[in-house]
Write a protein that holds these residues in place. Sequence first.
Motif, mmCIF file in Angstrom:
data_model
loop_
_atom_site.group_PDB
_atom_site.id
_atom_site.type_symbol
_atom_site.label_atom_id
_atom_site.label_comp_id
_atom_site.label_asym_id
_atom_site.label_seq_id
_atom_site.Cartn_x
_atom_site.Cartn_y
_atom_site.Cartn_z
ATOM 1 N N ALA A 123 2.980 -44.235 45.756
ATOM 2 C CA ALA A 123 1.520 -44.389 45.665
ATOM 3 C C ALA A 123 1.015 -45.384 46.699
ATOM 4 O O ALA A 123 -0.039 -45.165 47.324
ATOM 5 N N LYS A 124 1.752 -46.495 46.899
ATOM 6 C CA LYS A 124 1.382 -47.464 47.927
ATOM 7 C C LYS A 124 1.414 -46.821 49.316
ATOM 8 O O LYS A 124 0.531 -47.028 50.148
ATOM 9 N N ALA A 125 2.475 -46.040 49.565
ATOM 10 C CA ALA A 125 2.614 -45.396 50.871
ATOM 11 C C ALA A 125 1.472 -44.412 51.129
ATOM 12 O O ALA A 125 0.898 -44.375 52.223
ATOM 13 N N GLU A 126 1.142 -43.625 50.128
ATOM 14 C CA GLU A 126 0.087 -42.622 50.293
ATOM 15 C C GLU A 126 -1.286 -43.258 50.448
ATOM 16 O O GLU A 126 -2.166 -42.679 51.098
ATOM 17 N N ALA A 127 -1.488 -44.446 49.864
ATOM 18 C CA ALA A 127 -2.791 -45.109 49.943
ATOM 19 C C ALA A 127 -3.025 -45.786 51.286
ATOM 20 O O ALA A 127 -4.174 -46.060 51.654
ATOM 21 N N GLY A 165 -2.317 -43.668 57.664
ATOM 22 C CA GLY A 165 -1.106 -43.175 58.320
ATOM 23 C C GLY A 165 -1.382 -41.950 59.160
ATOM 24 O O GLY A 165 -2.482 -41.375 59.132
ATOM 25 N N ALA A 166 -0.381 -41.547 59.916
ATOM 26 C CA ALA A 166 -0.506 -40.385 60.795
ATOM 27 C C ALA A 166 -0.576 -39.097 59.984
ATOM 28 O O ALA A 166 -0.057 -39.019 58.865
ATOM 29 N N GLN A 206 6.004 -44.714 58.810
ATOM 30 C CA GLN A 206 4.913 -44.607 59.767
ATOM 31 C C GLN A 206 5.380 -44.797 61.204
ATOM 32 O O GLN A 206 4.839 -44.177 62.131
ATOM 33 N N LEU A 207 6.397 -45.621 61.402
ATOM 34 C CA LEU A 207 6.899 -45.840 62.755
ATOM 35 C C LEU A 207 7.604 -44.611 63.324
ATOM 36 O O LEU A 207 7.726 -44.462 64.540
ATOM 37 N N GLU A 255 7.762 -34.321 65.135
ATOM 38 C CA GLU A 255 6.662 -33.421 64.795
ATOM 39 C C GLU A 255 6.259 -33.573 63.331
ATOM 40 O O GLU A 255 5.073 -33.510 62.994
ATOM 41 N N ARG A 256 7.239 -33.777 62.444
ATOM 42 C CA ARG A 256 6.984 -33.947 61.018
ATOM 43 C C ARG A 256 7.860 -35.065 60.479
ATOM 44 O O ARG A 256 9.026 -35.196 60.878
ATOM 45 N N VAL A 257 7.299 -35.830 59.544
ATOM 46 C CA VAL A 257 8.052 -36.916 58.909
ATOM 47 C C VAL A 257 7.810 -36.851 57.404
ATOM 48 O O VAL A 257 6.664 -36.730 56.953
#
Length: 278
Positions: A77-81, A84-85, A57-58, A64-66
């Motif tokens: 799953a934790k990250a997607e929940a 975020g940008a 996220q940082l 432009e894309r990460v």
Amino acid sequence: MAARFFEGTNHAELYVRYRPATPSTLVQLVCDYIKEKVPGPLRQAVDVGCGSGQGTQLLAPHFERVLGTDVSPAQVAKAEAAPGAVNIAYSVSPAEAIALPSHSCDLVMAVQACHWFDMSTFLPESARVLRPGGALALVGYRLPAPVWQGREREDVRELLAESYVSGLAGWIQQGSVDTYINGYSDSRFTSPLEDHRRDESTFCDLDGTVADMVGYCSTWSGFQNMVADKGQEAGQKFLDDIQNRVLALLGDGATPESSIVIRFRYFVLLSRKPVDTK
């Protein structure tokens, strides 16, 4: 293939609760390094072994894309929940096979992760996806120390290191020693790219308690392996012993609930793809 340690849902939850987030100052340091050779806006970054996506996220404001990738479905799953940008995507994939075209990335970053990778495969794969001038950033952090009564307690960090290496002997692997103790100093972390730099100026401070710092020890893969082998009672005894020894070192009325600053010192190994690469 990358080793699989942080895959259980409970372990993923512990990881989110107790692990530090990558400092924004470290991300800025990495981006400044890239911009020395890459003109214009930065297009794409990939955070390999992204875990719960805190570091991913940082990166979002700088690119432009990460893309964040991890071998663990529970971590992704934790990250997607998490909020975020909109320019961030995640995928479940091994570090050794980055699902991006060649010469497509300005940055390949791995935070507290590459010690579990097959580096002989990951390093050339990183070079493949980087465009000329793009950077590889291998980031890790040492075992934490509390800031107690205005002083960073290196003696407590050394106690944690001794507990880690001796108390978990047989349950830890060399990869974890490579980061927590040795700071990626082994030659297997040396990239085939150029302009190598090492920076150890960044740290992350977390407000917490002595009990929180001991809770961080429960995120160690070696601790999780020991609990799986010996059971919860053995795990609790291990953590209780660390807590009692930390309190004895701090003295001055320290209790498990005493407020401390938990300081994680970071290191970053930087290298870049030659600008004249075709």
